[in-house]
Design an enzyme around this catalytic site. Structure first.
Site, PDB file in Angstrom:
ATOM      1  CG  HIS A   1      -2.063   0.884   1.240  1.00  0.00           C
ATOM      2  ND1 HIS A   1      -1.956   2.242   1.114  1.00  0.00           N
ATOM      3  CD2 HIS A   1      -3.391   0.643   1.355  1.00  0.00           C
ATOM      4  CE1 HIS A   1      -3.149   2.789   1.160  1.00  0.00           C
ATOM      5  NE2 HIS A   1      -4.038   1.869   1.297  1.00  0.00           N
TER       6      HIS A   1
ATOM      7  CD  GLU B   1      -3.331   0.965  -2.220  1.00  0.00           C
ATOM      8  OE1 GLU B   1      -3.933  -0.047  -1.779  1.00  0.00           O
ATOM      9  OE2 GLU B   1      -3.780   2.122  -2.106  1.00  0.00           O
TER      10      GLU B   1
HETATM   11  O1  TA6 Z   1      -6.217   1.099  -0.752  1.00  0.00           O
HETATM   12  C1  TA6 Z   1      -7.209   2.096  -0.784  1.00  0.00           C
HETATM   13  C2  TA6 Z   1      -7.992   2.030   0.510  1.00  0.00           C
HETATM   14  O2  TA6 Z   1      -8.666   0.814   0.624  1.00  0.00           O
HETATM   15  C3  TA6 Z   1      -8.933   3.223   0.556  1.00  0.00           C
HETATM   16  O3  TA6 Z   1     -10.271   2.816   0.451  1.00  0.00           O
HETATM   17  C4  TA6 Z   1      -8.628   3.872   1.911  1.00  0.00           C
HETATM   18  O4  TA6 Z   1      -9.456   3.333   2.919  1.00  0.00           O
HETATM   19  C5  TA6 Z   1      -7.161   3.487   2.093  1.00  0.00           C
HETATM   20  O5  TA6 Z   1      -7.102   2.140   1.635  1.00  0.00           O
HETATM   21  C6  TA6 Z   1      -6.600   3.688   3.489  1.00  0.00           C
HETATM   22  O6  TA6 Z   1      -7.094   2.724   4.351  1.00  0.00           O
HETATM   23  P1  TA6 Z   1      -6.636   2.802   5.902  1.00  0.00           P
HETATM   24  O7  TA6 Z   1      -7.258   1.612   6.560  1.00  0.00           O
HETATM   25  O8  TA6 Z   1      -5.121   2.742   5.925  1.00  0.00           O
HETATM   26  O9  TA6 Z   1      -7.120   4.138   6.407  1.00  0.00           O
END
Ligand code: TA6
Length: 294
Positions: free
Chosen positions: A164, A266
């Site tokens: 991520h 990601e």
């Molecule tokens: O990868 C994108 C995502 O799923 C978004 O929907 C947003 O929620 C981001 O991840 C961040 O998630 P987090 O749980 O780290 O706040």
């Protein structure tokens, strides 16, 4: 702990250990003055990657380092769940402590630190699987992150994963993501509605949160000052995320203007869970590199 790690793995000026953010044990790899990284045992998370002499990852000034909440920025490891579900959002890997099991200079001159996580009482609170996971961070003039999973149990296990990565950009409004044209995607801003990417490049002017299916191995992020290339192996999908202003304002560990400072791309396995038979192993990786100019 620092002294023991230094004694076991330290190479002065190249592989060092310290207490960094959150007082977490931190591995510091330094190939030269242009290329370095810092990664913490909490979540096996890379928090800094300097390439071409500059920081290439976004780390929020409001990140929380309490050893409970996922750190906002760097390269959070999503495993064994993506998004919401039976476990905490994006799985538990990024909110538990890993162990540094290796750190060395490789024969090609690159430097590696390997974090290990084996099933324990804490992980079994979330996931009954008897697994062993490793995250290798390998630094040269590129950065390679490799996730390896072994199924040590008697039955098959299923999981999702993603790297991520929060890529630091000069301005997300002037940034384009290349390589996803003609790919189907699920739109997380619209109940995962199915879409099809017709644009040659993805640009940002509103909340963008898409899971691209059948993602290519190479995706590029281009802004006025740099091109970041992401080459993945073993990742079927790729998420592109920028919260834009309204959603950014709702995220407590982001500053109001942070949506201008990063884009997340990601690579991972999200749409179809991976299945690993008893005794089997599996791995996937991403290689990220920076070049000057767009
Ligand atoms: O990868 C994108 C995502 O799923 C978004 O929907 C947003 O929620 C981001 O991840 C961040 O998630 P987090 O749980 O780290 O706040």
């Amino acid at each position: 702990m620092i002294e023991a790690l230094t004694l076991k793995f330290g190479i002065p000026g190249k592989i060092e250990f310290k207490r960094g953010h959150g007082d977490f044990v931190t591995a510091v790899l330094r190939v030269d003055n242009e290329n370095s990284l810092e990664a913490v045992v909490f979540g096996a998370q890379i928090l800094s990657w300097r390439s071409g002499g500059q920081e290439r990852l976004f780390l929020s000034n409001r990140s929380i380092f309490d050893g409970k909440k996922a750190i906002r920025g760097g390269i959070p490891l999503v495993f064994p769940q993506f998004g919401s579900g039976e476990m905490p959002s994006h799985g538990f890997a990024r909110i538990v402590s890993w162990e540094i099991i290796q750190a060395c200079q490789n024969s090609d001159g690159s430097l590696s630190v390997i974090f290990g996580l084996a099933a324990n009482d804490e992980t079994k609170k979330y996931w009954k699987a008897d697994f062993e996971a490793e995250l290798e961070c390998r630094l040269a003039d590129t950065l390679v992150t490799t996730l390896r999973v072994k199924n040590k149990g008697d039955s098959s296990i299923e999981f999702q994963n993603a790297f991520h990565t929060y890529f630091l950009v000069s301005d997300s409004a002037q940034t384009a993501v290349e390589g996803l044209r003609d790919r189907p995607f699920l739109d997380n801003t619209n109940n995962r509605a199915q879409g099809f990417e017709e644009r040659p490049t993805i640009t940002f002017s509103s909340e963008t949160d898409r899971i691209y299916q059948q993602a290519p191995e190479t995706i590029r992020i281009v802004d006025p000052e740099q091109t970041i290339t992401i080459e993945s192996v073993g990742c079927k999908d790729a998420v592109v995320w920028n919260p834009w202003n309204a959603r950014c304002a709702q995220i407590g560990d982001l500053e109001p203007e942070d949506f201008r400072r990063y884009v997340c791309v990601e690579p991972g396995n999200i749409c179809e869970k991976l299945s690993l038979a008893s005794g089997d192993g599996w791995e996937c990786s991403q290689t990220i590199s920076y070049s000057f100019g767009s």
